[in-house]
Design a protein around this motif. Structure first.
Motif, mmCIF file in Angstrom:
data_model
loop_
_atom_site.group_PDB
_atom_site.id
_atom_site.type_symbol
_atom_site.label_atom_id
_atom_site.label_comp_id
_atom_site.label_asym_id
_atom_site.label_seq_id
_atom_site.Cartn_x
_atom_site.Cartn_y
_atom_site.Cartn_z
ATOM 1 N N ASN A 127 45.656 39.967 35.944
ATOM 2 C CA ASN A 127 45.941 40.036 37.379
ATOM 3 C C ASN A 127 46.468 38.701 37.907
ATOM 4 O OD1 ASN A 127 45.225 42.705 37.534
ATOM 5 N ND2 ASN A 127 43.143 42.301 38.221
ATOM 6 N N ILE A 128 45.883 37.606 37.440
ATOM 7 C CA ILE A 128 46.360 36.281 37.862
ATOM 8 C C ILE A 128 47.763 36.035 37.335
ATOM 9 C CG2 ILE A 128 45.970 33.798 37.583
ATOM 10 C CD1 ILE A 128 42.937 34.435 37.639
ATOM 11 N N ALA A 129 47.993 36.359 36.060
ATOM 12 C CA ALA A 129 49.322 36.170 35.468
ATOM 13 C C ALA A 129 50.357 37.044 36.177
ATOM 14 C CB ALA A 129 49.283 36.491 33.981
ATOM 15 N N GLY A 130 49.993 38.286 36.493
ATOM 16 C CA GLY A 130 50.908 39.172 37.200
ATOM 17 C C GLY A 130 51.251 38.655 38.590
ATOM 18 N N ALA A 131 50.238 38.145 39.283
ATOM 19 C CA ALA A 131 50.478 37.595 40.620
ATOM 20 C C ALA A 131 51.382 36.362 40.552
ATOM 21 C CB ALA A 131 49.153 37.253 41.290
ATOM 22 N N LEU A 132 51.138 35.497 39.569
ATOM 23 C CA LEU A 132 51.969 34.288 39.429
ATOM 24 C C LEU A 132 53.406 34.638 39.049
ATOM 25 C CD1 LEU A 132 49.568 31.785 37.632
ATOM 26 C CD2 LEU A 132 50.460 31.625 39.960
ATOM 27 N N LEU B 180 56.711 44.530 41.903
ATOM 28 C CA LEU B 180 56.057 45.512 41.053
ATOM 29 C C LEU B 180 55.070 44.868 40.075
ATOM 30 C CD1 LEU B 180 59.077 47.868 40.262
ATOM 31 C CD2 LEU B 180 57.080 48.407 41.661
ATOM 32 N N VAL B 181 55.423 43.713 39.544
ATOM 33 C CA VAL B 181 54.539 43.024 38.588
ATOM 34 C C VAL B 181 53.286 42.499 39.289
ATOM 35 C CG1 VAL B 181 54.374 40.904 37.206
ATOM 36 C CG2 VAL B 181 56.246 42.446 36.854
ATOM 37 N N ALA B 182 53.396 42.143 40.531
ATOM 38 C CA ALA B 182 52.251 41.590 41.255
ATOM 39 C C ALA B 182 51.172 42.638 41.504
ATOM 40 C CB ALA B 182 52.716 40.982 42.577
ATOM 41 N N VAL B 183 51.549 43.908 41.550
ATOM 42 C CA VAL B 183 50.594 44.994 41.784
ATOM 43 C C VAL B 183 50.160 45.550 40.423
ATOM 44 C CG1 VAL B 183 50.274 47.255 42.845
ATOM 45 C CG2 VAL B 183 51.724 45.548 43.964
ATOM 46 N N PRO B 184 48.870 45.511 40.095
ATOM 47 C CA PRO B 184 48.426 45.948 38.764
ATOM 48 C C PRO B 184 48.832 47.370 38.389
ATOM 49 C CG PRO B 184 46.663 44.785 39.872
ATOM 50 C CD PRO B 184 47.763 44.947 40.875
ATOM 51 N N LYS B 185 48.858 48.270 39.335
ATOM 52 C CA LYS B 185 49.173 49.669 39.039
ATOM 53 C C LYS B 185 50.635 49.857 38.625
ATOM 54 C CE LYS B 185 47.565 53.960 40.756
ATOM 55 N NZ LYS B 185 46.210 54.114 41.032
ATOM 56 N N THR B 186 51.536 49.002 39.099
ATOM 57 C CA THR B 186 52.962 49.123 38.799
ATOM 58 C C THR B 186 53.471 48.001 37.902
ATOM 59 O OG1 THR B 186 53.547 47.919 40.815
ATOM 60 C CG2 THR B 186 53.417 50.328 40.968
ATOM 61 N N ASN C 90 53.612 47.481 34.637
ATOM 62 C CA ASN C 90 54.434 47.783 33.470
ATOM 63 C C ASN C 90 55.859 48.166 33.853
ATOM 64 O OD1 ASN C 90 52.322 47.194 31.773
ATOM 65 N ND2 ASN C 90 51.601 49.290 31.693
ATOM 66 N N VAL C 91 56.032 48.845 34.968
ATOM 67 C CA VAL C 91 57.384 49.158 35.447
ATOM 68 C C VAL C 91 58.103 47.861 35.825
ATOM 69 C CG1 VAL C 91 58.719 50.375 37.204
ATOM 70 C CG2 VAL C 91 56.698 51.438 36.230
ATOM 71 N N GLY C 92 57.381 46.954 36.469
ATOM 72 C CA GLY C 92 57.957 45.659 36.808
ATOM 73 C C GLY C 92 58.358 44.870 35.576
ATOM 74 N N LEU C 93 57.529 44.931 34.534
ATOM 75 C CA LEU C 93 57.881 44.244 33.287
ATOM 76 C C LEU C 93 59.119 44.850 32.642
ATOM 77 C CD1 LEU C 93 54.404 43.560 31.653
ATOM 78 C CD2 LEU C 93 56.022 41.876 32.502
ATOM 79 N N LEU C 94 59.280 46.154 32.768
ATOM 80 C CA LEU C 94 60.487 46.790 32.235
ATOM 81 C C LEU C 94 61.739 46.312 32.978
ATOM 82 C CD1 LEU C 94 59.342 50.469 31.580
ATOM 83 C CD2 LEU C 94 59.981 48.748 29.894
#
Length: 130
Positions: free
Chosen positions: A6-11, A67-73, A75-79
């Motif tokens: 979650n921290i990595a996604g937010a950053l 999308l990456v900042a929100v945990p539910k989405t 993986n779509v953001g990473l794509l």
């Protein structure tokens, strides 16, 4: 592990959101580049700016960052952001001959993306299995 993701996604989301919005609002000034005008990276960027292609990429960066900042989405953001991260690395490796490759934003984006991809590897396993 969930907290670290979650921290990595937010950053990572914050980085892409900041640099994507900076393209449109220019709140982080770009330093002067002392390289000659016919340097490969300058010619490449000169082709991207007037065509609108870079604006499209920046919209994808903003969308992917959100999308990456929100945990539910995430993986779509990473794509969305995966090809952009690869192109950032390729730009620094091939066009600038390694200059800027070890700058903190590039290292942070690469490390955070790799960590999130690794932590969500089970979700992406279906993409590579027959």
């Amino acid at each position: 592990m969930k907290l670290a993701s979650n921290i990595a996604g937010a950053l990572l989301g914050l980085l892409f959101l900041t640099f994507g919005l900076n393209f449109f609002f220019n709140f982080i000034p770009m330093p002067a580049d002392p390289s000659p005008a016919d340097a490969p990276h300058k010619l490449f960027m000169a082709a991207l700016f007037p065509t609108g292609y870079l604006a499209f990429v920046k919209v994808l960066e903003i969308t992917g960052g959100l999308l990456v900042a929100v945990p539910k989405t995430r993986n779509v953001g990473l794509l969305l952001l995966g090809p952009i991260v690869v192109n950032i690395l390729a730009f620094h490796i091939f066009l600038t001959k390694g200059a800027g490759l070890f700058e903190p934003p590039v290292l942070l984006i690469t490390a955070l993306s790799a960590f999130l991809l690794w932590s969500g590897r089970r979700a992406f396993a279906g993409l590579v299995q027959p």
